[in-house]
Design a protein around this motif. Sequence first.
Motif, PDB file in Angstrom:
ATOM      1  N   ASP A  27       1.103  -0.955   0.547  1.00  0.00           N
ATOM      2  CA  ASP A  27       0.265  -0.059  -0.016  1.00  0.00           C
ATOM      3  C   ASP A  27       1.200   1.692   0.000  1.00  0.00           C
ATOM      4  O   ASP A  27       0.548   2.013  -0.990  1.00  0.00           O
ATOM      5  N   GLU A  28       2.135   1.416   0.416  1.00  0.00           N
ATOM      6  CA  GLU A  28       2.845   2.757   1.080  1.00  0.00           C
ATOM      7  C   GLU A  28       3.618   3.149  -0.221  1.00  0.00           C
ATOM      8  O   GLU A  28       3.438   3.783  -1.369  1.00  0.00           O
ATOM      9  N   ARG A  30       2.657   1.849  -3.501  1.00  0.00           N
ATOM     10  CA  ARG A  30       2.055   2.258  -4.749  1.00  0.00           C
ATOM     11  C   ARG A  30       1.334   3.423  -4.256  1.00  0.00           C
ATOM     12  O   ARG A  30       1.103   4.179  -5.014  1.00  0.00           O
ATOM     13  N   GLU A  31       1.170   3.947  -3.159  1.00  0.00           N
ATOM     14  CA  GLU A  31       1.345   5.830  -2.790  1.00  0.00           C
ATOM     15  C   GLU A  31       1.950   6.307  -3.136  1.00  0.00           C
ATOM     16  O   GLU A  31       2.435   6.979  -3.603  1.00  0.00           O
ATOM     17  N   GLU A  32       3.478   5.925  -3.285  1.00  0.00           N
ATOM     18  CA  GLU A  32       4.213   6.502  -3.219  1.00  0.00           C
ATOM     19  C   GLU A  32       4.300   6.854  -4.928  1.00  0.00           C
ATOM     20  O   GLU A  32       5.465   7.430  -5.424  1.00  0.00           O
ATOM     21  N   LEU A  34       2.212   5.958  -7.237  1.00  0.00           N
ATOM     22  CA  LEU A  34       1.154   7.547  -7.812  1.00  0.00           C
ATOM     23  C   LEU A  34       1.417   9.157  -7.600  1.00  0.00           C
ATOM     24  O   LEU A  34       1.284  10.111  -8.743  1.00  0.00           O
ATOM     25  N   GLN A  35       1.894   9.208  -6.200  1.00  0.00           N
ATOM     26  CA  GLN A  35       2.757  10.337  -5.996  1.00  0.00           C
ATOM     27  C   GLN A  35       3.681  11.030  -6.716  1.00  0.00           C
ATOM     28  O   GLN A  35       4.191  11.554  -7.472  1.00  0.00           O
TER      29      GLN A  35
END
Length: 94
Positions: A27-28, A30-32, A34-35
């Motif tokens: 999850d972390e 995936r978020e990075e 996207l950022q």
Amino acid sequence: MVTLLTSTRPTLARDIDGKAISAQVLDEVREEVLQLATRHIYPALAVVLVGDDPASEVYVRNKLLRAKEVGIRSLSTGCRLTPARRKCSTCWPS
């Protein structure tokens, strides 16, 4: 005479939930990813698999799957080695 040594330090071992930790890490990441995409930076994973070791094939396949899950583009190539051909000309031409 046998002397038993005991430690006065607390035990540092503890149970962990590996699946939960893995999900959290994915999850972390995936978020990075996207950022980074908001800044037009697109991470990628490239793999060159040389030989035919089944364990290596499984390892690489799982890495490619995890990369896809978190939005990382991936590509892979490989070549088989035979006893007569110790050099992989597909990947590294002479």
